[in-house]
Design a protein around this motif. Structure first.
Motif, PDB file in Angstrom:
ATOM      1  N   ILE A  11      56.250  21.022  71.521  1.00 59.44           N
ATOM      2  CA  ILE A  11      55.401  21.610  70.373  1.00 59.44           C
ATOM      3  C   ILE A  11      56.144  22.464  69.638  1.00 59.44           C
ATOM      4  O   ILE A  11      56.855  23.656  70.053  1.00 59.44           O
ATOM      5  N   VAL A  12      56.033  22.351  68.318  1.00 59.00           N
ATOM      6  CA  VAL A  12      56.940  23.298  67.173  1.00 59.00           C
ATOM      7  C   VAL A  12      55.825  24.113  66.543  1.00 59.00           C
ATOM      8  O   VAL A  12      55.098  23.123  65.888  1.00 59.00           O
ATOM      9  N   ARG A  13      55.956  25.368  66.737  1.00 56.72           N
ATOM     10  CA  ARG A  13      55.057  26.123  65.817  1.00 56.72           C
ATOM     11  C   ARG A  13      56.155  26.983  64.759  1.00 56.72           C
ATOM     12  O   ARG A  13      56.896  27.735  65.178  1.00 56.72           O
ATOM     13  N   THR A  14      56.025  26.549  63.568  1.00 55.27           N
ATOM     14  CA  THR A  14      57.014  27.324  62.426  1.00 55.27           C
ATOM     15  C   THR A  14      55.903  28.381  61.856  1.00 55.27           C
ATOM     16  O   THR A  14      54.944  28.108  61.698  1.00 55.27           O
ATOM     17  N   ALA A  15      56.784  29.364  61.170  1.00 54.21           N
ATOM     18  CA  ALA A  15      56.338  30.352  60.521  1.00 54.21           C
ATOM     19  C   ALA A  15      54.810  31.119  61.095  1.00 54.21           C
ATOM     20  O   ALA A  15      54.053  31.271  60.313  1.00 54.21           O
ATOM     21  N   GLU A  16      54.928  31.118  62.645  1.00 53.02           N
ATOM     22  CA  GLU A  16      53.838  31.950  63.306  1.00 53.02           C
ATOM     23  C   GLU A  16      53.982  33.603  62.619  1.00 53.02           C
ATOM     24  O   GLU A  16      55.339  33.821  62.540  1.00 53.02           O
ATOM     25  N   ILE A  17      52.973  34.204  62.637  1.00 52.05           N
ATOM     26  CA  ILE A  17      52.774  35.619  62.331  1.00 52.05           C
ATOM     27  C   ILE A  17      52.056  36.256  63.425  1.00 52.05           C
ATOM     28  O   ILE A  17      50.813  36.154  63.793  1.00 52.05           O
ATOM     29  N   MET A  18      52.998  37.337  63.930  1.00 53.20           N
ATOM     30  CA  MET A  18      52.410  38.422  64.827  1.00 53.20           C
ATOM     31  C   MET A  18      51.754  39.690  64.237  1.00 53.20           C
ATOM     32  O   MET A  18      52.675  40.129  63.579  1.00 53.20           O
ATOM     33  N   VAL A  19      50.624  39.782  64.414  1.00 46.17           N
ATOM     34  CA  VAL A  19      49.887  40.905  63.756  1.00 46.17           C
ATOM     35  C   VAL A  19      49.955  42.025  64.716  1.00 46.17           C
ATOM     36  O   VAL A  19      50.002  43.234  64.203  1.00 46.17           O
TER      37      VAL A  19
END
Length: 181
Positions: A97-105
């Motif tokens: 499972i690849v998640r790119t450009a995730e943002i942690m707020v």
């Protein structure tokens, strides 16, 4: 004219003390007898087994509904890069499972998985400012290697910000999860 003289009892003190003790004894013993003869209602202490089962089933249904709501929210959040928690599902033919450009707020983000018993989970992230931990059903740091799944439960992987300075408002990262049989 006749004078009537009343004789004093020989011992007023003795007469008083006997009536005092008799009255005191009756005052103490009477409630004990009444309590022993009364009917106690134990319905508040002991419940009908059917009621207990119905209550536990209702509580279980409530927990399942709450869990389904959380998972539905997490499934929708998986379509966005800046909303957490997220429910991840791997494709049948792909173990990555690849998640790119995730943002942690916020200071952490959680990912939900439902792996099968016997599978192993490994998590890799492209920054050293975030640590990856399995927090449910047990605690495991993915820096120590993959985790071997021992139970079919919801597995929660938490990504924590561990940078030395203040976290940026929107920290971007790439996440790769490998779930092997």
């Amino acid at each position: 004219m006749t004078v009537i003289t009343l004789k004093k009892p020989r011992s007023i003190k003795r007469h008083f003390s006997l009536s005092y003790y008799n009255t005191f004894s009756i005052a103490i013993i009477c409630p004990l007898f009444l309590g022993a003869c009364g009917h106690d209602d134990y319905s508040n202490d002991i419940q009908d087994p059917a009621v207990i089962t119905e209550q536990s089933v209702t509580e279980q249904n409530i927990k399942e509904i709450e869990e389904n709501i959380k998972n539905s929210y997490a499934r929708l959040a998986a379509k966005h890069s800046d909303i957490c928690p997220k429910l991840l599902q791997k494709n049948v033919d792909d173990e990555t499972i690849v998640r790119t450009a995730e943002i942690m707020v916020y200071d952490y983000c959680e990912y939900y998985l439902y792996p099968d018993v016997g599978q192993s989970i490994d998590v890799d992230i492209n920054t050293d400012k975030i640590e990856t931990m399995l927090v449910v059903p047990s605690v495991h740091n993915f820096a120590n290697g993959p985790y071997k799944v021992t139970s079919y439960n919801k597995h929660i992987i938490r990504l924590n910000y561990i940078g030395v300075k203040y976290k940026p408002k929107r920290l971007e990262y790439d996440l790769t999860m490998v779930i092997k049989d």
